[in-house]
Motif scaffolding. Structure first.
Motif, PDB file in Angstrom:
ATOM      1  N   LYS A 188       2.300   2.740  -1.083  1.00 20.66           N
ATOM      2  CA  LYS A 188       2.492   1.878   0.084  1.00 20.66           C
ATOM      3  C   LYS A 188       2.986   0.483  -0.280  1.00 20.66           C
ATOM      4  N   GLU A 189       2.871   0.109  -1.580  1.00 20.10           N
ATOM      5  CA  GLU A 189       3.436  -1.167  -2.030  1.00 20.10           C
ATOM      6  C   GLU A 189       4.893  -1.034  -2.443  1.00 20.10           C
ATOM      7  N   GLY A 190       5.425   0.188  -2.390  1.00 21.75           N
ATOM      8  CA  GLY A 190       6.817   0.409  -2.763  1.00 21.75           C
ATOM      9  C   GLY A 190       7.026   0.696  -4.233  1.00 21.75           C
TER      10      GLY A 190
ATOM     11  N   TYR B  70       6.781   7.108  -3.698  1.00 20.90           N
ATOM     12  CA  TYR B  70       6.481   5.677  -3.734  1.00 20.90           C
ATOM     13  C   TYR B  70       5.166   5.423  -3.012  1.00 20.90           C
TER      14      TYR B  70
ATOM     15  N   GLU C 128      14.963   2.632  -7.515  1.00 17.06           N
ATOM     16  CA  GLU C 128      15.136   2.106  -6.161  1.00 17.06           C
ATOM     17  C   GLU C 128      14.951   3.214  -5.126  1.00 17.06           C
ATOM     18  N   LYS C 129      14.416   2.844  -3.972  1.00 17.13           N
ATOM     19  CA  LYS C 129      14.265   3.820  -2.892  1.00 17.13           C
ATOM     20  C   LYS C 129      15.635   4.262  -2.399  1.00 17.13           C
TER      21      LYS C 129
ATOM     22  N   ASP D 183       5.507   7.755   0.281  1.00 15.61           N
ATOM     23  CA  ASP D 183       6.819   8.137   0.798  1.00 15.61           C
ATOM     24  C   ASP D 183       7.482   9.033  -0.240  1.00 15.61           C
TER      25      ASP D 183
END
Length: 322
Positions: free
Chosen positions: A298-300, A296, A319-320, A214
């Motif tokens: 896929k685990e964030g 990011y 943080e996203k 992402d």
């Protein structure tokens, strides 16, 4: 009764609980043995280096007998059992620990289900937010926009191993601004908005091919004409998901973000025979300051974050963005 050292104990296959205890304490024991032997090796090497330095100095001062004595002692130190055994132990334990780490990594890798490589799309990928992704091999459209290459500085916020690299190209279009001037030229007005274009090039490291990421782009402004301490203000965010990113560059054309600008400047002058004065009064809006690009997995986990202005690192977080 003579007991075995922990490094000589045969690790059982079962029960599993006993095997785990044996492996755990054997690992602790070997780590301590390695540390002790490394200290012995370091001590001997410092001693030998000191002898060599003394030998060199004596040779330069033409004290041949002293130089020979230092050389003989250095050779004796190199051949002492305490030194040679410690060096051998260090090499053996390091090899064993390295092999154990590789075996553990292979075990983890083999336990993961094999994933079919994702086929790279052959067409542009359009998102609902107006951003478009161009996979490798897909031709970029001719838009007439002239981008400026912008370097991105690492914000030092990424905690995960770096998997993504990114290049940025930016264009600020101010053709939407309307300018006007008062009859006597004492006041200037600027109103309207600028359009801010961003094009990214992203790719993964070779070990992370076909992973999903992402990507976020945050747009920041600053007050027009500001100097000194600046407090950047967020005025836009884009989220671009990419599936199956690989080691070749993928292009992302972000939808241009509009930034409203207003500026009123008044100038007054007083002239006399001896001097003149001038003063300016203005009411200012915002202007484009820079971007923060984050990626990011896929685990964030934040695997990449860069900013086009080093001062933006102070407002960047792991943080996203919302």
């Amino acid at each position: 009764v003579k007991t075995k050292k922990l490094d000589k104990i045969d690790i059982v296959d079962s029960p599993a609980s006993l095997k785990n205890i044996q492996e755990y304490y054997r690992k602790l024991y070997m780590s301590q043995v390695l540390k002790n032997n490394q200290q012995i090796v370091t001590l001997f090497e410092k001693y030998i280096a000191r002898l060599k330095a003394a030998q060199t100095k004596s040779t330069q001062n033409e004290k041949i007998e002293e130089a020979l004595a230092y050389r003989e002692e250095a050779e004796s130190a190199r051949s002492r059992a305490e030194y040679t055994v410690a060096k051998s132990e260090v090499a053996i334990i390091k090899d064993e620990m390295g092999a154990a780490r590789e075996a553990a990594a292979e075990k983890v890798a083999s336990s993961k289900p094999a994933e079919e490589p994702k086929e790279t799309p052959k067409e542009p990928i359009s998102h609902n937010n107006g951003c478009t992704v161009y996979p490798p091999g897909v031709r970029l459209p001719k838009t007439g926009i002239v981008y400026k290459r912008t370097s991105l500085s690492d914000t030092k916020r990424a905690s995960a191993k770096k998997k993504v690299s990114c290049l940025a190209h930016v264009r600020e279009d101010k053709t939407g601004l309307n300018k006007s001037r008062s009859y006597y030229g004492s006041s200037t007005f600027k109103t309207g908005s600028s359009l801010n274009y961003v094009r990214l090039q992203v790719r993964t490291a070779a070990s992370s091919i076909n992973e999903d990421f992402d990507v976020y782009v945050e747009y920041y402004s600053k007050p027009v004409g500001s100097s000194g301490s600046i407090e950047p203000e967020l005025f836009g965010t884009h989220h671009i998901p990419i599936e199956g990113l690989d080691s070749k560059y993928w292009y992302i054309d972000c939808k241009p973000v509009s930034l409203s600008i207003r500026e009123y400047k008044r100038r007054s002058r007083y002239r006399s025979t001896y001097y003149s004065t001038s003063s300016y009064y203005s009411d200012k809006g915002g202007e484009f300051y820079g971007i923060i690009v984050s990626a990011y997995d896929k685990e964030g986990n934040l695997t990449y974050q860069g900013c086009s202005n080093s001062k933006l690192a102070t407002v960047a977080t792991a943080e996203k963005p919302e």
